[in-house]
Design a protein around this motif. Structure first.
Motif, PDB file in Angstrom:
ATOM      1  N   GLY A   2      -5.911  -4.982 -13.328  1.00  0.00           N
ATOM      2  CA  GLY A   2      -6.989  -4.614 -14.363  1.00  0.00           C
ATOM      3  C   GLY A   2      -7.252  -3.052 -14.198  1.00  0.00           C
ATOM      4  O   GLY A   2      -7.519  -2.391 -13.203  1.00  0.00           O
ATOM      5  N   ILE A   3      -7.348  -2.463 -15.314  1.00  0.00           N
ATOM      6  CA  ILE A   3      -7.790  -1.007 -15.879  1.00  0.00           C
ATOM      7  C   ILE A   3      -8.896  -0.873 -16.547  1.00  0.00           C
ATOM      8  O   ILE A   3      -9.039  -1.442 -17.776  1.00  0.00           O
ATOM      9  N   SER A   4      -9.669  -0.044 -15.925  1.00  0.00           N
ATOM     10  CA  SER A   4     -10.966   0.377 -16.809  1.00  0.00           C
ATOM     11  C   SER A   4     -11.503   1.706 -16.316  1.00  0.00           C
ATOM     12  O   SER A   4     -10.851   2.530 -15.547  1.00  0.00           O
ATOM     13  N   VAL A   5     -12.687   2.202 -16.675  1.00  0.00           N
ATOM     14  CA  VAL A   5     -13.547   3.274 -16.337  1.00  0.00           C
ATOM     15  C   VAL A   5     -14.055   3.092 -15.107  1.00  0.00           C
ATOM     16  O   VAL A   5     -14.557   4.248 -14.751  1.00  0.00           O
ATOM     17  N   ASN A   6     -14.253   2.113 -14.749  1.00  0.00           N
ATOM     18  CA  ASN A   6     -15.027   1.813 -13.436  1.00  0.00           C
ATOM     19  C   ASN A   6     -14.536   0.874 -12.478  1.00  0.00           C
ATOM     20  O   ASN A   6     -13.855  -0.196 -12.978  1.00  0.00           O
ATOM     21  N   LYS A   7     -15.187   0.636 -11.306  1.00  0.00           N
ATOM     22  CA  LYS A   7     -14.606  -0.385 -10.424  1.00  0.00           C
ATOM     23  C   LYS A   7     -15.031  -1.863 -10.736  1.00  0.00           C
ATOM     24  O   LYS A   7     -14.213  -2.931 -10.805  1.00  0.00           O
ATOM     25  N   MET A   8     -16.086  -1.734 -11.231  1.00  0.00           N
ATOM     26  CA  MET A   8     -16.841  -3.338 -11.867  1.00  0.00           C
ATOM     27  C   MET A   8     -15.830  -3.762 -12.922  1.00  0.00           C
ATOM     28  O   MET A   8     -15.243  -5.015 -12.833  1.00  0.00           O
ATOM     29  N   LEU A   9     -15.492  -3.248 -13.885  1.00  0.00           N
ATOM     30  CA  LEU A   9     -14.841  -3.660 -14.994  1.00  0.00           C
ATOM     31  C   LEU A   9     -13.489  -3.854 -14.340  1.00  0.00           C
ATOM     32  O   LEU A   9     -12.668  -4.923 -15.014  1.00  0.00           O
ATOM     33  N   ALA A  10     -12.600  -2.937 -13.676  1.00  0.00           N
ATOM     34  CA  ALA A  10     -11.252  -2.994 -13.246  1.00  0.00           C
ATOM     35  C   ALA A  10     -11.090  -4.430 -12.384  1.00  0.00           C
ATOM     36  O   ALA A  10     -10.171  -5.143 -12.792  1.00  0.00           O
ATOM     37  N   LYS A  11     -12.239  -4.715 -11.715  1.00  0.00           N
ATOM     38  CA  LYS A  11     -12.040  -5.891 -10.926  1.00  0.00           C
ATOM     39  C   LYS A  11     -12.338  -7.104 -11.586  1.00  0.00           C
ATOM     40  O   LYS A  11     -11.337  -8.153 -11.372  1.00  0.00           O
ATOM     41  N   ILE A  12     -12.917  -7.077 -12.534  1.00  0.00           N
ATOM     42  CA  ILE A  12     -13.176  -8.301 -13.384  1.00  0.00           C
ATOM     43  C   ILE A  12     -11.840  -8.468 -14.402  1.00  0.00           C
ATOM     44  O   ILE A  12     -11.302  -9.555 -14.591  1.00  0.00           O
ATOM     45  N   ALA A  13     -11.219  -7.198 -15.044  1.00  0.00           N
ATOM     46  CA  ALA A  13     -10.195  -7.131 -15.714  1.00  0.00           C
ATOM     47  C   ALA A  13      -8.818  -7.985 -14.935  1.00  0.00           C
ATOM     48  O   ALA A  13      -8.000  -8.536 -15.497  1.00  0.00           O
ATOM     49  N   SER A  14      -8.903  -7.521 -13.675  1.00  0.00           N
ATOM     50  CA  SER A  14      -7.692  -7.994 -12.867  1.00  0.00           C
ATOM     51  C   SER A  14      -7.671  -9.803 -12.767  1.00  0.00           C
ATOM     52  O   SER A  14      -6.508 -10.181 -12.621  1.00  0.00           O
ATOM     53  N   HIS A  50       0.898  -1.129  -0.050  1.00  0.00           N
ATOM     54  CA  HIS A  50       0.057   0.057   0.020  1.00  0.00           C
ATOM     55  C   HIS A  50       0.757   1.438  -0.034  1.00  0.00           C
ATOM     56  O   HIS A  50       0.313   2.222  -0.534  1.00  0.00           O
ATOM     57  N   ALA A  51       2.020   1.192   0.722  1.00  0.00           N
ATOM     58  CA  ALA A  51       3.085   2.162   0.449  1.00  0.00           C
ATOM     59  C   ALA A  51       3.336   2.554  -1.124  1.00  0.00           C
ATOM     60  O   ALA A  51       3.557   3.916  -1.457  1.00  0.00           O
ATOM     61  N   ILE A  52       3.449   1.563  -1.768  1.00  0.00           N
ATOM     62  CA  ILE A  52       3.637   1.597  -3.124  1.00  0.00           C
ATOM     63  C   ILE A  52       2.622   2.510  -3.713  1.00  0.00           C
ATOM     64  O   ILE A  52       2.946   3.477  -4.750  1.00  0.00           O
ATOM     65  N   PHE A  53       1.424   2.013  -3.652  1.00  0.00           N
ATOM     66  CA  PHE A  53       0.290   2.795  -4.277  1.00  0.00           C
ATOM     67  C   PHE A  53       0.252   4.263  -3.978  1.00  0.00           C
ATOM     68  O   PHE A  53       0.008   4.903  -4.757  1.00  0.00           O
ATOM     69  N   GLN A  54       0.717   4.581  -2.646  1.00  0.00           N
ATOM     70  CA  GLN A  54       0.814   5.725  -2.285  1.00  0.00           C
ATOM     71  C   GLN A  54       1.733   7.054  -3.042  1.00  0.00           C
ATOM     72  O   GLN A  54       1.423   8.085  -2.841  1.00  0.00           O
ATOM     73  N   GLY A  78      -1.079 -10.748 -14.361  1.00  0.00           N
ATOM     74  CA  GLY A  78      -1.531 -10.402 -15.546  1.00  0.00           C
ATOM     75  C   GLY A  78      -1.619  -8.688 -15.467  1.00  0.00           C
ATOM     76  O   GLY A  78      -1.670  -8.130 -14.562  1.00  0.00           O
ATOM     77  N   LEU A  79      -1.867  -8.252 -16.742  1.00  0.00           N
ATOM     78  CA  LEU A  79      -2.273  -6.912 -16.757  1.00  0.00           C
ATOM     79  C   LEU A  79      -3.270  -6.616 -17.893  1.00  0.00           C
ATOM     80  O   LEU A  79      -3.007  -7.162 -19.014  1.00  0.00           O
ATOM     81  N   THR A  80      -4.409  -6.372 -17.576  1.00  0.00           N
ATOM     82  CA  THR A  80      -5.608  -6.174 -18.595  1.00  0.00           C
ATOM     83  C   THR A  80      -6.198  -5.022 -18.579  1.00  0.00           C
ATOM     84  O   THR A  80      -6.735  -4.471 -17.541  1.00  0.00           O
ATOM     85  N   ALA A 106      -0.179   1.129 -13.648  1.00  0.00           N
ATOM     86  CA  ALA A 106      -0.242  -0.185 -13.049  1.00  0.00           C
ATOM     87  C   ALA A 106       0.708  -1.066 -13.469  1.00  0.00           C
ATOM     88  O   ALA A 106       1.310  -1.870 -12.569  1.00  0.00           O
ATOM     89  N   GLN A 107       1.585  -0.828 -14.527  1.00  0.00           N
ATOM     90  CA  GLN A 107       2.932  -1.687 -14.850  1.00  0.00           C
ATOM     91  C   GLN A 107       3.906  -1.323 -13.850  1.00  0.00           C
ATOM     92  O   GLN A 107       4.530  -2.011 -13.495  1.00  0.00           O
ATOM     93  N   GLN A 108       3.793   0.092 -13.567  1.00  0.00           N
ATOM     94  CA  GLN A 108       5.016   0.728 -12.651  1.00  0.00           C
ATOM     95  C   GLN A 108       4.727   0.021 -11.416  1.00  0.00           C
ATOM     96  O   GLN A 108       5.660  -0.333 -10.747  1.00  0.00           O
ATOM     97  N   ILE A 109       3.401   0.003 -10.801  1.00  0.00           N
ATOM     98  CA  ILE A 109       3.128  -0.401  -9.783  1.00  0.00           C
ATOM     99  C   ILE A 109       3.515  -2.118  -9.491  1.00  0.00           C
ATOM    100  O   ILE A 109       4.133  -2.591  -8.572  1.00  0.00           O
ATOM    101  N   LYS A 110       3.154  -2.956 -10.546  1.00  0.00           N
ATOM    102  CA  LYS A 110       3.404  -4.340 -10.581  1.00  0.00           C
ATOM    103  C   LYS A 110       4.980  -4.539 -10.549  1.00  0.00           C
ATOM    104  O   LYS A 110       5.409  -5.199  -9.820  1.00  0.00           O
TER     105      LYS A 110
END
Length: 357
Positions: free
Chosen positions: A142-154, A88-92, A161-163, A124-128
């Motif tokens: 997972g990357i997208s325009v909302n939480k639902m799609l981002a979660k499915i993509a991950s 989480h420190a990386i996210f920040q 993976g990176l989607t 996302a790639q830098q975080i990974k």
């Protein structure tokens, strides 16, 4: 308005991967994290173990039957928490709009970010990369325009993976998505939808909002929005904890209420310790009973004031247990949770009155 840029990061087989990293002789082998008792369940499974059909929440006995070479590691929760804090420190480094879902996953809103990067995929790639270089653990994004799609993509290209689901791809993606893959649609709801001929997002989109609410209650409105790619839920860094709980699964079913009461006293002590650590109190106590046949009931009591002492909580839980006719049914699990939470400091300033339970 420009589309939001949401990332969902999900660590790969987190607990099991930490074990394989810290104990090199476990690498490449089927490893699960969990207990050794006859009622133990799998907390996490390595990808090598998953090849045998083993997954989290599976009874440990069944997991051992599926793989006779299975290696069972006891959990090291403090180690996992330390790794989670590092991640989480990386996210920040990129944003303060971070919504943790658990120790091993979180949403990030990087529409605006500290490095002024335009590409959410690049972030996302830098975080990974940072997670791997600093912890030697892999994550999927997972990357997208909302939480639902981002979660499915991950979850689409695990592990490591990176989607990306682009805005212009969203409608077609949802149309082809099986309803069981929608975040928020559980197994039973998916089965009911299949009985109604709803197999994919395209089928779901054909149903109007009122009819979905008629069949599925208030959740039907949410399903209608998902089918039309409407998910305006913000990434909430101040997401409030709804409840705190503790529970215990018994090695052998218990039948006598005195034994249950004794177990509940121990469970309540564990719960109270967690509440003290989190500096929380609440006004609702819930008793959870799971029977030998896996049927489960919950019984709750909401007090007029915050339940501020363990003794008061014990009186309430005892009353809930004594009021429940168990009909000599064997009990395999007992649990207690506290809801309607507030700061324990707030609780001490409220006027107290005797419970009318």
């Amino acid at each position: 308005m420009a589309p939001r840029k949401i990332i969902h990061i999900d660590m790969d087989a987190f607990f099991a991967s930490v074990e394989q990293r810290d104990f090199p002789h476990l690498q490449g082998k089927p490893v699960v994290v969990g207990g050794l008792g006859p009622r133990a369940v799998v907390a996490a499974a390595s990808y090598e173990a998953r090849q045998f059909g083993i997954h989290s929440a599976m009874p440990m006995g069944r997991a051992k039957n599926l793989c006779d070479q299975l290696i069972i590691q006891p959990g090291r929760m403090q180690t996992y928490k330390n790794e989670s804090h590092h991640i989480h420190a990386i996210f920040q480094r990129y944003t303060n709009l971070i919504e943790p879902l658990s120790l091993d996953e979180a949403y990030l809103d990087v529409t605006e970010n500290f490095l002024n990067l335009n590409s959410a995929t690049q972030i996302a790639q830098q975080i990974k990369t940072a997670i791997w270089e600093e912890t030697h653990l892999t994550a999927s994004a997972g990357i997208s325009v909302n939480k639902m799609l981002a979660k499915i993509a991950s979850a689409m290209n695990k592990p490591n993976g990176l989607t990306l689901i682009r805005p212009e791809q969203a409608a077609q993606f949802i149309d082809t998505l099986p309803v069981k893959r929608f975040h928020g649609i559980g197994q039973r709801t998916a089965e009911r939808m299949l009985q109604l001929g709803i197999e994919t997002g395209a089928h779901l989109r054909q149903w109007d909002r009122i009819t979905l609410i008629k069949w599925f209650g208030k959740a039907g409105g949410f399903y209608h929005e998902l089918a039309h790619n409407i998910d305006n839920r913000p990434v909430n860094p101040n997401r409030e904890r709804k409840s705190v709980g503790a529970e215990h699964t018994f090695d052998q079913d218990i039948f006598a209420k005195p034994l249950m009461q004794q177990a509940l006293n121990t469970i309540l002590a564990e719960l109270w310790n967690r509440l003290d650590q989190l500096q929380l109190r609440g006004s609702t106590l819930t008793l959870k009973i799971k029977f030998a046949d896996f049927q489960q009931i919950t019984r709750a009591h909401t007090a007029q004031q915050i339940i501020s002492t363990q003794a008061e909580a014990a009186r309430i839980i005892t009353a809930l247990l004594q009021r429940e006719p168990l009909y000599d049914r064997g009990v395999r699990l007992l649990g207690i949770s506290m809801g309607h939470l507030c700061s324990s400091q707030t609780a001490t300033t409220q006027p107290q009155q005797l419970s009318l339970f």
